[in-house]
Design a protein around this motif. Sequence first.
Motif, PDB file in Angstrom:
ATOM      1  N   SER A  16      15.934-137.113   6.443  1.00  0.00           N
ATOM      2  CA  SER A  16      15.394-138.316   5.795  1.00  0.00           C
ATOM      3  C   SER A  16      16.205-138.745   4.581  1.00  0.00           C
ATOM      4  CB  SER A  16      13.954-138.052   5.356  1.00  0.00           C
ATOM      5  OG  SER A  16      13.921-137.001   4.372  1.00  0.00           O
ATOM      6  N   GLY A  17      17.123-137.885   4.132  1.00  0.00           N
ATOM      7  CA  GLY A  17      17.881-138.177   2.926  1.00  0.00           C
ATOM      8  C   GLY A  17      17.250-137.606   1.681  1.00  0.00           C
ATOM      9  N   ILE A  18      16.058-137.013   1.837  1.00  0.00           N
ATOM     10  CA  ILE A  18      15.433-136.322   0.710  1.00  0.00           C
ATOM     11  C   ILE A  18      16.074-134.950   0.581  1.00  0.00           C
ATOM     12  CG2 ILE A  18      13.308-135.323  -0.191  1.00  0.00           C
ATOM     13  CD1 ILE A  18      11.785-137.530   1.239  1.00  0.00           C
ATOM     14  N   CYS A  19      16.505-134.612  -0.616  1.00  0.00           N
ATOM     15  CA  CYS A  19      17.155-133.324  -0.844  1.00  0.00           C
ATOM     16  C   CYS A  19      16.297-132.500  -1.803  1.00  0.00           C
ATOM     17  CB  CYS A  19      18.552-133.520  -1.429  1.00  0.00           C
ATOM     18  SG  CYS A  19      19.522-131.987  -1.502  1.00  0.00           S
ATOM     19  N   THR A  20      15.970-131.291  -1.390  1.00  0.00           N
ATOM     20  CA  THR A  20      15.247-130.355  -2.244  1.00  0.00           C
ATOM     21  C   THR A  20      16.266-129.472  -2.950  1.00  0.00           C
ATOM     22  OG1 THR A  20      13.322-130.346  -0.780  1.00  0.00           O
ATOM     23  CG2 THR A  20      13.551-128.495  -2.323  1.00  0.00           C
ATOM     24  N   PHE A  21      16.266-129.527  -4.259  1.00  0.00           N
ATOM     25  CA  PHE A  21      17.142-128.671  -5.059  1.00  0.00           C
ATOM     26  C   PHE A  21      16.286-127.525  -5.598  1.00  0.00           C
ATOM     27  CE2 PHE A  21      19.028-132.866  -5.110  1.00  0.00           C
ATOM     28  CZ  PHE A  21      20.387-132.623  -4.976  1.00  0.00           C
ATOM     29  N   ARG A  22      16.656-126.300  -5.248  1.00  0.00           N
ATOM     30  CA  ARG A  22      15.843-125.145  -5.634  1.00  0.00           C
ATOM     31  C   ARG A  22      16.745-124.022  -6.115  1.00  0.00           C
ATOM     32  NH1 ARG A  22      13.278-123.858  -0.919  1.00  0.00           N
ATOM     33  NH2 ARG A  22      11.686-125.462  -1.277  1.00  0.00           N
ATOM     34  N   VAL A  23      16.369-123.390  -7.215  1.00  0.00           N
ATOM     35  CA  VAL A  23      17.171-122.315  -7.783  1.00  0.00           C
ATOM     36  C   VAL A  23      16.238-121.293  -8.431  1.00  0.00           C
ATOM     37  CG1 VAL A  23      17.503-123.489 -10.003  1.00  0.00           C
ATOM     38  CG2 VAL A  23      19.174-121.780  -9.242  1.00  0.00           C
ATOM     39  N   TRP A  24      16.629-120.040  -8.416  1.00  0.00           N
ATOM     40  CA  TRP A  24      15.837-118.971  -9.024  1.00  0.00           C
ATOM     41  C   TRP A  24      16.384-118.669 -10.409  1.00  0.00           C
ATOM     42  CZ3 TRP A  24      16.996-113.451  -9.651  1.00  0.00           C
ATOM     43  CH2 TRP A  24      15.878-112.677 -10.019  1.00  0.00           C
ATOM     44  N   LEU A  31      14.598-126.086 -16.854  1.00  0.00           N
ATOM     45  CA  LEU A  31      15.731-126.393 -15.972  1.00  0.00           C
ATOM     46  C   LEU A  31      15.700-127.867 -15.601  1.00  0.00           C
ATOM     47  CD1 LEU A  31      16.599-123.365 -15.515  1.00  0.00           C
ATOM     48  CD2 LEU A  31      16.975-124.023 -13.146  1.00  0.00           C
ATOM     49  N   ALA A  32      16.864-128.438 -15.465  1.00  0.00           N
ATOM     50  CA  ALA A  32      16.975-129.828 -15.031  1.00  0.00           C
ATOM     51  C   ALA A  32      18.125-129.960 -14.042  1.00  0.00           C
ATOM     52  CB  ALA A  32      17.198-130.750 -16.226  1.00  0.00           C
ATOM     53  N   GLU A  53      12.319-126.239  -8.854  1.00  0.00           N
ATOM     54  CA  GLU A  53      12.524-127.145  -7.724  1.00  0.00           C
ATOM     55  C   GLU A  53      12.331-128.587  -8.132  1.00  0.00           C
ATOM     56  OE1 GLU A  53      10.005-128.079  -3.698  1.00  0.00           O
ATOM     57  OE2 GLU A  53      10.501-125.954  -4.077  1.00  0.00           O
ATOM     58  N   VAL A  54      13.107-129.477  -7.491  1.00  0.00           N
ATOM     59  CA  VAL A  54      12.885-130.909  -7.585  1.00  0.00           C
ATOM     60  C   VAL A  54      13.360-131.547  -6.287  1.00  0.00           C
ATOM     61  CG1 VAL A  54      15.132-131.432  -8.658  1.00  0.00           C
ATOM     62  CG2 VAL A  54      13.193-132.970  -9.021  1.00  0.00           C
ATOM     63  N   GLN A  55      12.667-132.602  -5.849  1.00  0.00           N
ATOM     64  CA  GLN A  55      13.050-133.339  -4.648  1.00  0.00           C
ATOM     65  C   GLN A  55      13.519-134.733  -5.051  1.00  0.00           C
ATOM     66  OE1 GLN A  55       9.710-133.269  -1.919  1.00  0.00           O
ATOM     67  NE2 GLN A  55      10.396-131.332  -1.021  1.00  0.00           N
TER      68      GLN A  55
END
Length: 611
Positions: A16-24, A31-32, A53-55
């Motif tokens: 869909s073009g939505i990207c989930t950015f996730r980091v531990w 975090l940004a 996380e951010v989408q």
Amino acid sequence: MATSTYKQTGALLAASGICTFRVWAPFREKLALLLPESNATYAMERDGEGYWEVQIPGIGAGTLYQFVLDNDLQRPDPASRWQPQGVHGPSAVTDPAGFSFTDAQWKGMDTADMILYELHIGTFTPEGTIDALTTRLPWLQELGITAIEIMPVAQFPGNRNWGYDGVFPYALQNTYGNINDLKKLVNAAHKLGMAVILDVVYNHQGPEGNYLGDYGPYFTDKYHTPWGKAINFDDACCDPVRAFYIQNALMWLDEFHIDGLRLDAVHAYWDSSALHFTQELAAAVQELEMRTGRKKTLIGEIDLNNPRYITPIPNGGYGLDAQWVDEFHHALHSCLTGEQQGYYEDFGDLALLAKSYADAYVYTGQYSVHRKRKFGVKPDQHAYTRFVTFIQNHDQIGNRMLGERLGVLLPFEAQKLSAAALLLSPFVPLLFMGEEYGEKNPFPFFCSFEDADLVQAVREGRKREFAAFHLNGEAQDPQAEEVFASAKLSWQTQAGEHAALLALYQFLINLRKTHAALRNRQRSNTKVHAPVNNAVLVIERRSPGKEALLLLLNFSKTEQAWHPPSAIKLRKLFDSAGEQWNGPGALAPDEAATGGTMSIQPLSAVVYEMI
């Protein structure tokens, strides 16, 4: 399985073009996500396990991004899939669905069917790219190779490195190509009936561009490795760290359709957990096999003569499919070269090579002079197919001050003998690129670090390492571009000894594939005799009811006499001294009857069928 309870990290792009950015990052307060091309910043939310996380919608492949830690540090993604500007630059989003495989009929390959070929992408071809390697696959297929083993491709500093200094386990080295190039390679290999094994490094991370520690406790001070801080497999907060590397393995095996992993220095997976990391990884890979219906292989490099690593999990082991066996190499190398410095001091006697043929390990509980202690146990419950052997590999060549190959160290007849010793063995054979035609260009250690202090430390470290071998002279500068250039294959395959050796390798590989006795790797069907005059190894290989072969390997520099046993007749299938292999001419007869004496040329291998 524990891996399913931990979230996948990185830039996860949906159709869909939505990207989930996730980091531990469990101990960070804020975090940004930073998109430097638009200078846009997005706050990230933290869950109870320390994942942020951010989408973001409207993200395409190639979008650059970084994480901002506590309003201070701008860092690339630990699970970055692409570092287009190198280890210190921003990460970039990739599209895992951007390539369509056509290998639906491919179901993988058993270790027993592998004839491995280890190669380094940067030096295998003049171009040093994945695309250039892909064009050479038909050549390897014609040689008889059934599986290529690629040295590590994780992003490393600069543009040249062996690969063991990688710092982004998920990112393909940007000078080799892109992720679709690697998928095309795997797809092409499968079309030719060849498996692909990838070398991965889960025991340490390289020193330059290593930002994992800025995010969390990826490393521990409980243990030390020769290469830097140990990965945190059993200290506080280790569970997401273990998941990070297990998910990395599954990415290569699943998304890229890679058939197996060669695990670097498994003995340096420091882990006192009840569930050892190796076992957890093997179980996760077995789950993937069941889900996909494709065989996946785990091969460990293990400097411990401990069969627990290759023992199945239900039997109390760690579940690896196979392991590298350095001792076969050491025993053969010292017999052929006479070298006994460094770790070769434990070898030199032909009886030790005979023991390796019989047991796989040479040291199975006896005292090791080099280690100054008793070492190893017998792996007699394991078939020979669990052991990968070689006469050369990147380590054994690169551990030498000048990086000399056997093509330089040995006379031509000894090169043919060593090829036969490997390819006629009951083990899974591994060739190192170029050995099949006697490559003379060296394969020294090389790198291109950017940190001046690190460069000097590496230079001094190499000098100390070679001091253990009591070598005189000056170690090469691994940072020098000409050292890297010297490691490129010459591809001199067309004339003289090069062509003869290549033809011999091709013949022996075909012999191995087409003779039942050489395909039978059960321990009960290989008999290793005591060396004759400390010069000749006599090995029987059998496939009951089908075929029996006799292998004669003369490691002496002089002609040797051998007395065939009674009650058998022999018909010769191969003689490395033959003129068709540019040899001095065979002495062993084409056929031999009961009794009598036959002569065997120096440094030669003979194969007889027992009829």
